[in-house]
Write a protein that holds these residues in place. Structure first.
Motif, PDB file in Angstrom:
ATOM      1  N   GLY A  50       0.834  -1.197   0.000  1.00 59.62           N
ATOM      2  CA  GLY A  50       0.000   0.000   0.000  1.00 59.62           C
ATOM      3  C   GLY A  50       0.860   1.235   0.000  1.00 59.62           C
ATOM      4  O   GLY A  50       2.078   1.150   0.205  1.00 59.62           O
ATOM      5  N   PRO A  51       0.262   2.391  -0.225  1.00 60.99           N
ATOM      6  CA  PRO A  51       1.028   3.635  -0.150  1.00 60.99           C
ATOM      7  C   PRO A  51       1.634   3.780   1.245  1.00 60.99           C
ATOM      8  O   PRO A  51       0.948   3.582   2.244  1.00 60.99           O
ATOM      9  CB  PRO A  51      -0.027   4.725  -0.406  1.00 60.99           C
ATOM     10  CG  PRO A  51      -1.179   4.020  -1.048  1.00 60.99           C
ATOM     11  CD  PRO A  51      -1.145   2.613  -0.533  1.00 60.99           C
ATOM     12  N   ASP A  52       2.919   4.115   1.294  1.00 57.88           N
ATOM     13  CA  ASP A  52       3.601   4.199   2.579  1.00 57.88           C
ATOM     14  C   ASP A  52       3.089   5.390   3.380  1.00 57.88           C
ATOM     15  O   ASP A  52       2.944   6.493   2.850  1.00 57.88           O
ATOM     16  CB  ASP A  52       5.113   4.332   2.363  1.00 57.88           C
ATOM     17  CG  ASP A  52       5.878   4.190   3.659  1.00 57.88           C
ATOM     18  OD1 ASP A  52       5.464   3.381   4.511  1.00 57.88           O
ATOM     19  OD2 ASP A  52       6.888   4.898   3.828  1.00 57.88           O
ATOM     20  N   LYS A  53       2.775   5.126   4.644  1.00 59.08           N
ATOM     21  CA  LYS A  53       2.381   6.179   5.576  1.00 59.08           C
ATOM     22  C   LYS A  53       2.536   5.623   6.987  1.00 59.08           C
ATOM     23  O   LYS A  53       2.520   4.410   7.184  1.00 59.08           O
ATOM     24  CB  LYS A  53       0.946   6.653   5.325  1.00 59.08           C
ATOM     25  CG  LYS A  53      -0.103   5.574   5.496  1.00 59.08           C
ATOM     26  CD  LYS A  53      -1.484   6.104   5.151  1.00 59.08           C
ATOM     27  CE  LYS A  53      -2.518   5.007   5.297  1.00 59.08           C
ATOM     28  NZ  LYS A  53      -3.840   5.447   4.906  1.00 59.08           N
ATOM     29  N   PRO A  54       2.690   6.491   7.962  1.00 57.60           N
ATOM     30  CA  PRO A  54       2.832   6.018   9.340  1.00 57.60           C
ATOM     31  C   PRO A  54       1.601   5.227   9.782  1.00 57.60           C
ATOM     32  O   PRO A  54       0.470   5.532   9.401  1.00 57.60           O
ATOM     33  CB  PRO A  54       2.956   7.314  10.146  1.00 57.60           C
ATOM     34  CG  PRO A  54       3.436   8.333   9.177  1.00 57.60           C
ATOM     35  CD  PRO A  54       2.816   7.947   7.853  1.00 57.60           C
ATOM     36  N   GLY A  55       1.835   4.191  10.580  1.00 56.15           N
ATOM     37  CA  GLY A  55       0.745   3.440  11.189  1.00 56.15           C
ATOM     38  C   GLY A  55       0.334   2.157  10.490  1.00 56.15           C
ATOM     39  O   GLY A  55      -0.528   1.437  10.993  1.00 56.15           O
ATOM     40  N   LEU A  56       0.929   1.839   9.345  1.00 52.29           N
ATOM     41  CA  LEU A  56       0.509   0.633   8.631  1.00 52.29           C
ATOM     42  C   LEU A  56       0.877  -0.642   9.382  1.00 52.29           C
ATOM     43  O   LEU A  56       0.083  -1.581   9.437  1.00 52.29           O
ATOM     44  CB  LEU A  56       1.083   0.607   7.217  1.00 52.29           C
ATOM     45  CG  LEU A  56       0.533   1.659   6.266  1.00 52.29           C
ATOM     46  CD1 LEU A  56       1.231   1.579   4.913  1.00 52.29           C
ATOM     47  CD2 LEU A  56      -0.973   1.540   6.114  1.00 52.29           C
ATOM     48  N   VAL A  57       2.062  -0.695   9.962  1.00 52.96           N
ATOM     49  CA  VAL A  57       2.456  -1.884  10.733  1.00 52.96           C
ATOM     50  C   VAL A  57       1.557  -2.013  11.957  1.00 52.96           C
ATOM     51  O   VAL A  57       1.104  -3.114  12.293  1.00 52.96           O
ATOM     52  CB  VAL A  57       3.947  -1.834  11.128  1.00 52.96           C
ATOM     53  CG1 VAL A  57       4.297  -2.967  12.078  1.00 52.96           C
ATOM     54  CG2 VAL A  57       4.825  -1.900   9.882  1.00 52.96           C
ATOM     55  N   GLU A  58       1.254  -0.890  12.599  1.00 53.47           N
ATOM     56  CA  GLU A  58       0.370  -0.925  13.769  1.00 53.47           C
ATOM     57  C   GLU A  58      -1.022  -1.409  13.376  1.00 53.47           C
ATOM     58  O   GLU A  58      -1.625  -2.235  14.063  1.00 53.47           O
ATOM     59  CB  GLU A  58       0.295   0.469  14.402  1.00 53.47           C
ATOM     60  CG  GLU A  58      -0.357   0.474  15.769  1.00 53.47           C
ATOM     61  CD  GLU A  58      -1.830   0.846  15.740  1.00 53.47           C
ATOM     62  OE1 GLU A  58      -2.509   0.567  16.742  1.00 53.47           O
ATOM     63  OE2 GLU A  58      -2.289   1.392  14.731  1.00 53.47           O
ATOM     64  N   LEU A  59      -1.548  -0.938  12.252  1.00 54.62           N
ATOM     65  CA  LEU A  59      -2.859  -1.367  11.761  1.00 54.62           C
ATOM     66  C   LEU A  59      -2.873  -2.878  11.516  1.00 54.62           C
ATOM     67  O   LEU A  59      -3.790  -3.582  11.938  1.00 54.62           O
ATOM     68  CB  LEU A  59      -3.197  -0.614  10.466  1.00 54.62           C
ATOM     69  CG  LEU A  59      -4.486  -0.987   9.759  1.00 54.62           C
ATOM     70  CD1 LEU A  59      -5.701  -0.662  10.622  1.00 54.62           C
ATOM     71  CD2 LEU A  59      -4.566  -0.241   8.424  1.00 54.62           C
ATOM     72  N   LEU A  60      -1.848  -3.363  10.889  1.00 56.04           N
ATOM     73  CA  LEU A  60      -1.732  -4.788  10.597  1.00 56.04           C
ATOM     74  C   LEU A  60      -1.585  -5.603  11.884  1.00 56.04           C
ATOM     75  O   LEU A  60      -2.267  -6.618  12.072  1.00 56.04           O
ATOM     76  CB  LEU A  60      -0.528  -5.005   9.674  1.00 56.04           C
ATOM     77  CG  LEU A  60      -0.362  -6.332   8.984  1.00 56.04           C
ATOM     78  CD1 LEU A  60      -1.587  -6.712   8.164  1.00 56.04           C
ATOM     79  CD2 LEU A  60       0.869  -6.280   8.075  1.00 56.04           C
ATOM     80  N   SER A  61      -0.727  -5.149  12.790  1.00 62.78           N
ATOM     81  CA  SER A  61      -0.503  -5.895  14.035  1.00 62.78           C
ATOM     82  C   SER A  61      -1.742  -5.896  14.920  1.00 62.78           C
ATOM     83  O   SER A  61      -2.049  -6.908  15.561  1.00 62.78           O
ATOM     84  CB  SER A  61       0.710  -5.352  14.789  1.00 62.78           C
ATOM     85  OG  SER A  61       0.479  -4.041  15.244  1.00 62.78           O
ATOM     86  N   GLN A  62      -2.471  -4.789  14.960  1.00 61.52           N
ATOM     87  CA  GLN A  62      -3.713  -4.735  15.746  1.00 61.52           C
ATOM     88  C   GLN A  62      -4.759  -5.704  15.186  1.00 61.52           C
ATOM     89  O   GLN A  62      -5.470  -6.365  15.943  1.00 61.52           O
ATOM     90  CB  GLN A  62      -4.281  -3.310  15.767  1.00 61.52           C
ATOM     91  CG  GLN A  62      -3.484  -2.339  16.591  1.00 61.52           C
ATOM     92  CD  GLN A  62      -3.573  -2.648  18.083  1.00 61.52           C
ATOM     93  OE1 GLN A  62      -4.412  -3.393  18.564  1.00 61.52           O
ATOM     94  NE2 GLN A  62      -2.648  -2.061  18.834  1.00 61.52           N
ATOM     95  N   THR A  63      -4.841  -5.771  13.863  1.00 63.45           N
ATOM     96  CA  THR A  63      -5.803  -6.672  13.226  1.00 63.45           C
ATOM     97  C   THR A  63      -5.466  -8.126  13.556  1.00 63.45           C
ATOM     98  O   THR A  63      -6.354  -8.921  13.899  1.00 63.45           O
ATOM     99  CB  THR A  63      -5.813  -6.447  11.698  1.00 63.45           C
ATOM    100  OG1 THR A  63      -6.106  -5.073  11.436  1.00 63.45           O
ATOM    101  CG2 THR A  63      -6.832  -7.329  11.017  1.00 63.45           C
ATOM    102  N   ILE A  64      -4.207  -8.470  13.484  1.00 67.43           N
ATOM    103  CA  ILE A  64      -3.778  -9.840  13.802  1.00 67.43           C
ATOM    104  C   ILE A  64      -4.033 -10.143  15.276  1.00 67.43           C
ATOM    105  O   ILE A  64      -4.591 -11.190  15.629  1.00 67.43           O
ATOM    106  CB  ILE A  64      -2.289 -10.040  13.423  1.00 67.43           C
ATOM    107  CG1 ILE A  64      -2.136 -10.004  11.899  1.00 67.43           C
ATOM    108  CG2 ILE A  64      -1.744 -11.344  13.999  1.00 67.43           C
ATOM    109  CD1 ILE A  64      -0.701  -9.893  11.417  1.00 67.43           C
ATOM    110  N   ALA A  65      -3.660  -9.221  16.154  1.00 65.89           N
ATOM    111  CA  ALA A  65      -3.836  -9.430  17.598  1.00 65.89           C
ATOM    112  C   ALA A  65      -5.307  -9.557  17.981  1.00 65.89           C
ATOM    113  O   ALA A  65      -5.656 -10.330  18.885  1.00 65.89           O
ATOM    114  CB  ALA A  65      -3.188  -8.290  18.379  1.00 65.89           C
TER     115      ALA A  65
END
Length: 172
Positions: free
Chosen positions: A11-26
């Motif tokens: 996706g387009p790079d922007k802050p928070g993408l890893v957090e969004l992904l990790s929250q969804t997995i968790a």
């Protein structure tokens, strides 16, 4: 019972993408196991392995697909543990030379012809220290059957290196 999923994300790079992904997995009792992620040409791209309870797979997959509305495309694939191959030898390849089209094609063709598996490949363009010319750098983790002729592989790679005017080093 746990299920392993391999996720590819872009996706387009922007802050928070890893957090969004990790929250969804968790949120689906998932465990983030291994990953490799980078910013490439303004895009955030990565691959990761997560492990989730079997009963959460469909809900997690649906929620990951829905992340596209937030700009993150995720593809999930079920996986099983890879079988352990004991008759393999591992080594690394390091390459550096002036950038030109065809370097990866030539090297990968030579490796594939000799049944060498590319387990990891990193490439980058960097400025030369003595000039402004771009240098292409690559490093790879490779594996091949223990009975493979590494001297023949080394010779083939040296021939390619000479033709492409790059330096290649194989290390055990």
């Amino acid at each position: 019972m746990k299920t392993s999923l391999v996720l590819t994300v872009i996706g387009p790079d922007k802050p928070g993408l890893v957090e969004l992904l990790s929250q969804t997995i968790a949120a689906h009792q998932g465990n983030w196991l291994e990953s490799g992620m980078s910013r490439l040409a303004g895009k955030f791209a990565g691959i990761l392995i997560t492990e989730v309870p079997e009963g959460q797979v469909e809900a997690l997959t649906a929620e990951l697909t829905a992340l596209q509305e937030k700009g993150l495309k995720v593809v999930a694939e079920r996986t099983s543990e890879p079988e352990v191959v004991s008759d393999q030898q591992r080594f690394t390849l390091e390459l550096v030379g002036h950038d030109k089209p065809g370097i990866v094609r030539e090297i990968s063709q030579a490796l594939a012809e000799r049944k060498v598996n590319v387990e990891r490949l990193n490439t980058e363009l960097v400025s030369g220290s003595m000039s402004a010319e771009l240098l292409f750098k690559a490093d790879a983790d490779l594996s091949v059957a223990t009975n493979a002729d590494l001297d023949e592989l080394q010779g083939a790679l040296e021939d390619i290196a000479s033709d492409l005017m790059v330096d290649i080093i194989l290390k055990n």
